[in-house]
Design an enzyme around this catalytic site. Structure first.
Site, PDB file in Angstrom:
ATOM      1  N   TYR A 176       0.836  -1.201   0.000  1.00  0.00           N
ATOM      2  CA  TYR A 176       0.000   0.000   0.000  1.00  0.00           C
ATOM      3  C   TYR A 176       0.875   1.258   0.000  1.00  0.00           C
ATOM      4  O   TYR A 176       1.895   1.335   0.690  1.00  0.00           O
ATOM      5  CB  TYR A 176      -0.938   0.030   1.199  1.00  0.00           C
TER       6      TYR A 176
ATOM      7  N   LEU B 173     -18.564  -1.847  -0.686  1.00  0.00           N
ATOM      8  CA  LEU B 173     -19.453  -1.035  -1.527  1.00  0.00           C
ATOM      9  C   LEU B 173     -19.171  -1.249  -3.011  1.00  0.00           C
ATOM     10  O   LEU B 173     -19.680  -0.515  -3.860  1.00  0.00           O
ATOM     11  CB  LEU B 173     -19.316   0.455  -1.180  1.00  0.00           C
TER      12      LEU B 173
ATOM     13  N   GLY C 142     -16.500  -0.749  -4.945  1.00  0.00           N
ATOM     14  CA  GLY C 142     -15.917   0.401  -5.630  1.00  0.00           C
ATOM     15  C   GLY C 142     -16.833   1.605  -5.689  1.00  0.00           C
ATOM     16  O   GLY C 142     -16.711   2.440  -6.594  1.00  0.00           O
ATOM     17  N   GLY C 143     -17.761   1.717  -4.732  1.00  0.00           N
ATOM     18  CA  GLY C 143     -18.686   2.841  -4.690  1.00  0.00           C
ATOM     19  C   GLY C 143     -20.022   2.576  -5.358  1.00  0.00           C
ATOM     20  O   GLY C 143     -20.955   3.368  -5.236  1.00  0.00           O
ATOM     21  N   LEU C 144     -20.153   1.435  -6.063  1.00  0.00           N
ATOM     22  CA  LEU C 144     -21.381   1.130  -6.778  1.00  0.00           C
ATOM     23  C   LEU C 144     -22.585   1.058  -5.849  1.00  0.00           C
ATOM     24  O   LEU C 144     -23.697   1.438  -6.229  1.00  0.00           O
ATOM     25  CB  LEU C 144     -21.228  -0.202  -7.517  1.00  0.00           C
ATOM     26  N   LEU C 145     -22.366   0.583  -4.611  1.00  0.00           N
ATOM     27  CA  LEU C 145     -23.458   0.418  -3.653  1.00  0.00           C
ATOM     28  C   LEU C 145     -23.583   1.602  -2.698  1.00  0.00           C
ATOM     29  O   LEU C 145     -24.301   1.531  -1.704  1.00  0.00           O
ATOM     30  CB  LEU C 145     -23.239  -0.871  -2.849  1.00  0.00           C
TER      31      LEU C 145
END
Length: 330
Positions: A53, A218, A220-223
């Protein structure tokens, strides 16, 4: 904050896991430290990171940020269950010298020492294999791990992105060796939209006593309410969410999902996290806040109670694959 045992171990961890992947690339050190302070104050005691990371020429930077936070207050280290990962190529230019990546005994030993130095600690609580290594047998891997446990450098081993058969292979090898506890956790891609882990990975984890730690809760933000955000703020989705929404059928599902949660007066991202906390075998999802506000939203999710009507509605929109072998054989 609620706590649970990590798999079959006696280790108590919070039902939310603080993911640190954004520390460095997206969030500067001062804000990263503020998020860790707030997480600990809220009772989150399970922090997850990885040696790669920071990415690119900054690989290792995230571990350094965490290490600097520990150095500011030594008491924090005793409160945190610290997890990091090994596997990735740590060369800044992407050209790994032989034996400087994956899961050979040589690289595991080297990678642990480098992570301990960056994290400014004398031990790692949960040392995770970031990916399977098809070239290295588990006999060698467990031999290396046993030495590190005996040296006090790590306490437990976990996996990430393992298929079910590799979880079984790893722990059967550990059982044959004797004296090796084997894998105690599996970190996998799992969320309402992506439920394939329910077929093999999660059943294998449950059978062998591994705690399941979902990443990308989520997707990648979709949810996270992407369509609502587009309408209200004009902010277009990007990355994985944008690619997935380009399919009309998928966009229809996400619209139905957001409409259902709007009917129940819930925020999509918080409901998606709360749904994972209802799933069998799940220890806790990884939340990777870039801001203090995103952390606050995740904390609200941990307190949500989802009713049966809502859970049934979510299953209708995002049906799981079903158990194996029925999911693919019958």
């Amino acid at each position: 904050m609620k706590y649970t045992q990590l798999g079959r171990t006696g280790l108590k961890v919070s039902r939310l896991v603080l993911g640190t992947m954004n520390f460095g690339p997206q969030t500067d050190e001062a804000d990263s430290h503020a998020i860790m302070d707030a997480a600990l104050d809220a009772g989150i005691n399970f922090f997850d990171t990885a040696n790669v990371y920071g990415w690119g020429e900054n690989k290792g930077r995230t571990e350094e940020i965490i290490g600097n936070w520990f150095a500011k207050n030594a008491a924090n280290r005793d409160k945190v269950v610290l997890a990091t990962k090994v596997y990735g190529n740590m060369a800044a230019d992407g050209e790994a010298w032989p034996n400087h990546d994956k899961l050979s005994a040589v690289n595991i030993r080297r990678a642990v020492d480098a992570s301990l130095k960056r994290l400014r600690t004398d031990h790692i609580d949960v040392y995770q294999f970031h990916h399977i290594d098809r070239a290295t047998g588990f006999e060698e891997i467990w031999q290396a791990i046993d030495v590190l446990v005996q040296q006090g450098k790590i306490l437990y081993a976990g996996s990430s992105n393992f298929p079910g058969y590799k979880i079984a292979q790893a722990n059967e090898t550990a059982a044959r060796r004797g004296g090796t506890i084997g894998l105690v956790s599996e970190q996998c891609l799992y969320n309402l939209f992506e439920r394939r882990a329910e077929m093999e990975v999660i059943p294998a984890a449950q059978e062998y006593g591994l705690g399941v730690i979902p990443w990308s809760p989520l997707h990648g933000g979709l949810l996270g309410g992407v369509i609502k955000k587009e309408v209200e703020g004009g902010r277009r989705s990007s990355g994985r969410a944008a690619d997935t929404l380009a399919d009309p059928a998928t966009r229809g599902k996400i619209q139905a999902y957001e409409d259902l949660l709007d009917k129940h007066g819930l925020e999509p991202g918080e409901a998606a996290l709360a749904w994972l906390l209802t799933r069998p075998g799940v220890t806790g999802p990884i939340v990777g806040p870039r801001t203090a506000g995103q952390l606050a939203s995740a904390l609200r999710a941990a307190e949500l109670e989802l009713g049966e009507e809502l859970l049934s509605g979510l299953d209708e929109i995002f049906p799981g694959p079903g158990p194996s072998p029925e999911a693919f054989a019958w």
